[in-house]
Design an enzyme around this catalytic site. Structure first.
Site, PDB file in Angstrom:
ATOM      1  N   SER A 190       0.851  -1.199   0.000  1.00  0.00           N
ATOM      2  CA  SER A 190       0.000   0.000   0.000  1.00  0.00           C
ATOM      3  C   SER A 190       0.879   1.238   0.000  1.00  0.00           C
ATOM      4  O   SER A 190       2.021   1.200   0.450  1.00  0.00           O
ATOM      5  CB  SER A 190      -0.878   0.014   1.248  1.00  0.00           C
ATOM      6  N   TYR A 203      -2.121  -1.100  10.562  1.00  0.00           N
ATOM      7  CA  TYR A 203      -2.224  -1.464   9.144  1.00  0.00           C
ATOM      8  C   TYR A 203      -0.983  -1.010   8.368  1.00  0.00           C
ATOM      9  O   TYR A 203      -0.395  -1.799   7.606  1.00  0.00           O
ATOM     10  CB  TYR A 203      -3.482  -0.817   8.564  1.00  0.00           C
TER      11      TYR A 203
HETATM   12  P1  NAD Z   1     -11.898  -5.582   0.139  1.00  0.00           P
HETATM   13  O1  NAD Z   1     -12.599  -5.460   1.442  1.00  0.00           O
HETATM   14  O2  NAD Z   1     -12.734  -5.672  -1.050  1.00  0.00           O
HETATM   15  O3  NAD Z   1     -10.959  -6.853   0.148  1.00  0.00           O
HETATM   16  C1  NAD Z   1     -10.316  -7.331   1.283  1.00  0.00           C
HETATM   17  C2  NAD Z   1     -10.599  -8.820   1.349  1.00  0.00           C
HETATM   18  O4  NAD Z   1      -9.782  -9.391   2.354  1.00  0.00           O
HETATM   19  C3  NAD Z   1     -12.019  -9.157   1.737  1.00  0.00           C
HETATM   20  O5  NAD Z   1     -12.862  -9.267   0.622  1.00  0.00           O
HETATM   21  C4  NAD Z   1     -11.850 -10.491   2.441  1.00  0.00           C
HETATM   22  O6  NAD Z   1     -12.222 -11.551   1.577  1.00  0.00           O
HETATM   23  C5  NAD Z   1     -10.377 -10.580   2.723  1.00  0.00           C
HETATM   24  N1  NAD Z   1     -10.158 -10.840   4.144  1.00  0.00           N
HETATM   25  C6  NAD Z   1     -10.046  -9.946   5.147  1.00  0.00           C
HETATM   26  N2  NAD Z   1      -9.862 -10.598   6.294  1.00  0.00           N
HETATM   27  C7  NAD Z   1      -9.848 -11.913   6.005  1.00  0.00           C
HETATM   28  C8  NAD Z   1      -9.681 -13.096   6.784  1.00  0.00           C
HETATM   29  N3  NAD Z   1      -9.458 -13.054   8.110  1.00  0.00           N
HETATM   30  N4  NAD Z   1      -9.752 -14.279   6.143  1.00  0.00           N
HETATM   31  C9  NAD Z   1      -9.982 -14.350   4.815  1.00  0.00           C
HETATM   32  N5  NAD Z   1     -10.116 -13.267   4.037  1.00  0.00           N
HETATM   33  C10 NAD Z   1     -10.042 -12.073   4.639  1.00  0.00           C
HETATM   34  O7  NAD Z   1     -10.868  -4.376   0.059  1.00  0.00           O
HETATM   35  P2  NAD Z   1      -9.636  -4.074  -0.935  1.00  0.00           P
HETATM   36  O8  NAD Z   1      -9.377  -2.639  -0.755  1.00  0.00           O
HETATM   37  O9  NAD Z   1      -9.873  -4.602  -2.271  1.00  0.00           O
HETATM   38  O10 NAD Z   1      -8.439  -4.831  -0.248  1.00  0.00           O
HETATM   39  C11 NAD Z   1      -7.581  -5.702  -0.947  1.00  0.00           C
HETATM   40  C12 NAD Z   1      -6.130  -5.445  -0.568  1.00  0.00           C
HETATM   41  O11 NAD Z   1      -5.742  -4.184  -1.070  1.00  0.00           O
HETATM   42  C13 NAD Z   1      -5.848  -5.427   0.914  1.00  0.00           C
HETATM   43  O12 NAD Z   1      -4.644  -6.125   1.174  1.00  0.00           O
HETATM   44  C14 NAD Z   1      -5.650  -3.972   1.202  1.00  0.00           C
HETATM   45  O13 NAD Z   1      -4.801  -3.754   2.295  1.00  0.00           O
HETATM   46  C15 NAD Z   1      -5.015  -3.516  -0.089  1.00  0.00           C
HETATM   47  N6  NAD Z   1      -5.055  -2.079  -0.314  1.00  0.00           N
HETATM   48  C16 NAD Z   1      -6.248  -1.458  -0.513  1.00  0.00           C
HETATM   49  C17 NAD Z   1      -6.253  -0.091  -0.729  1.00  0.00           C
HETATM   50  C18 NAD Z   1      -7.531   0.649  -0.935  1.00  0.00           C
HETATM   51  O14 NAD Z   1      -7.503   1.889  -0.961  1.00  0.00           O
HETATM   52  N7  NAD Z   1      -8.660  -0.003  -1.105  1.00  0.00           N
HETATM   53  C19 NAD Z   1      -5.062   0.626  -0.755  1.00  0.00           C
HETATM   54  C20 NAD Z   1      -3.870  -0.048  -0.559  1.00  0.00           C
HETATM   55  C21 NAD Z   1      -3.876  -1.407  -0.348  1.00  0.00           C
END
Ligand code: NAD
Ligand code: MG
Length: 298
Positions: A190, A203
């Site tokens: 991230s 985080y």
């Molecule tokens: P999202 O909520 O759609 O996806 C996160 C997913 O993580 C969930 O759908 C869930 O299936 C899974 N998850 C969480 N806890 C879990 C557990 N205990 N067991 C199994 N699965 C679990 O959100 P997203 O933003 O698409 O996140 C995806 C990745 O992107 C993450 O690693 C997040 O840190 C990273 N990220 C997101 C952003 C943003 O702005 N959205 C920015 C930087 C990094």
């Protein structure tokens, strides 16, 4: 709708937030309850055979970035094992349908990434049902904003570490027992690894760990012909954001601080994962690909 091969202005390709984005839902966030609905490529991602015949595992594959990655992998020709939480079944069912519509095999395997045994079984599922594993995309993650360190419970700290870091260690270790030359691992970091928000102490630290973990692992498995890379998203419009990933009030400005002036959509991440999974990136390992709307990184 136009796809990723159509020339478009990146500043206006997707909307800027407004007050209607300020909604809260209990975690884990569900795409079906998110407003406005993100673009995970359902009608916008066009595959061109870049991952033909690959056997992939994608975590967090039900929603957000993982959903976009699973859809893209399938449309590029890969079979996919999907990891997600049991509460997210409705989102996952849609992704399974889209993968099957792409003519590929989808194996839904819900469970908790905080559980070492589940992480091992996840890889085992790919070996048993796809005949192996040559792509592992670790996209699942936990992000819960808190005003101060005093508000971060030991339980939250532990869950963030387990979900974001331990799960990566467990899935990578298990996958590497089966991976051969040409296989790739892609982990998800991230912008928070470089510009940590005061409200995301636990985080942000996991995301810095993911960068270092991945670079060390890349060096360790390079001689086996296995590559390990990272995608580092900026502010992306996904369910996690409305489920406590950001303070609800902040969602009206979400992503507007980036040089491109808007939040990214999950579909805009998919091609980065496809590139790193495919043979196109054969001389790229230990790299972090930033997809963040232009925010400077080290
Ligand atoms: P999202 O909520 O759609 O996806 C996160 C997913 O993580 C969930 O759908 C869930 O299936 C899974 N998850 C969480 N806890 C879990 C557990 N205990 N067991 C199994 N699965 C679990 O959100 P997203 O933003 O698409 O996140 C995806 C990745 O992107 C993450 O690693 C997040 O840190 C990273 N990220 C997101 C952003 C943003 O702005 N959205 C920015 C930087 C990094
Ligand atoms: Mg989800």
């Amino acid at each position: 709708m136009s796809d990723q091969y159509t020339l478009q202005d990146p500043t206006t390709r997707y909307p800027k937030p407004d007050d209607s984005w300020k909604r809260y839902q209990e975690g884990p966030g569900v795409e079906q309850r998110q407003h406005p609905k993100p673009d995970a490529g359902e009608t916008t991602y066009r595959g061109t055979g870049r991952l033909t015949g690959r056997k992939a595992v994608v975590t967090g594959a039900d929603s957000g970035i993982g959903r976009a990655v699973a859809i893209a992998f399938a449309r590029e020709g890969a079979d996919v094992v999907l990891s997600y939480l049991p509460e997210e079944e409705a989102d996952a069912t849609e992704v399974v349908r889209l993968i099957e519509e792409a003519g590929r095999k989808a194996v839904a395997f819900p469970g908790d990434l905080k559980d070492e045994a589940y992480c091992e079984l996840l890889v085992r599922r790919a070996v048993d049902e796809l005949g192996g594993i040559d792509v592992l995309a670790n996209v699942g993650g936990k992000q819960q904003t808190q005003e101060s360190i005093q508000d971060i419970s030991t339980e939250q700290f532990d869950e963030t570490m387990k979900t974001n870091v331990y799960a990566l260690f467990w899935t990578c270790r298990a996958a590497l027992r089966h991976m051969g030359p040409g296989s790739t691992i892609i982990n998800t970091s991230s912008i928070q690894a470089y510009s940590p928000s005061p409200t995301l102490i636990d985080y942000a630290s996991t995301k810095a760990q993911i960068n270092a973990f991945s670079k060390a692992l890349a060096g360790s498995v390079a001689s086996q012909g296995i590559r390990v890379n990272v995608v580092a998203p900026g502010p992306i419009w996904t369910p996690l954001q409305q489920a406590g990933g950001q303070p609800t009030e902040a969602l009206a400005d979400f992503g507007t601080q980036t040089p491109l002036g808007r939040p990214g959509q999950p579909a805009e991440l998919a091609a980065a994962y496809v590139f790193l999974a495919s043979q196109e990136s054969s001389y790229v390992t230990g790299e972090t690909l930033n997809v963040n709307g232009g925010m400077p990184t080290p």
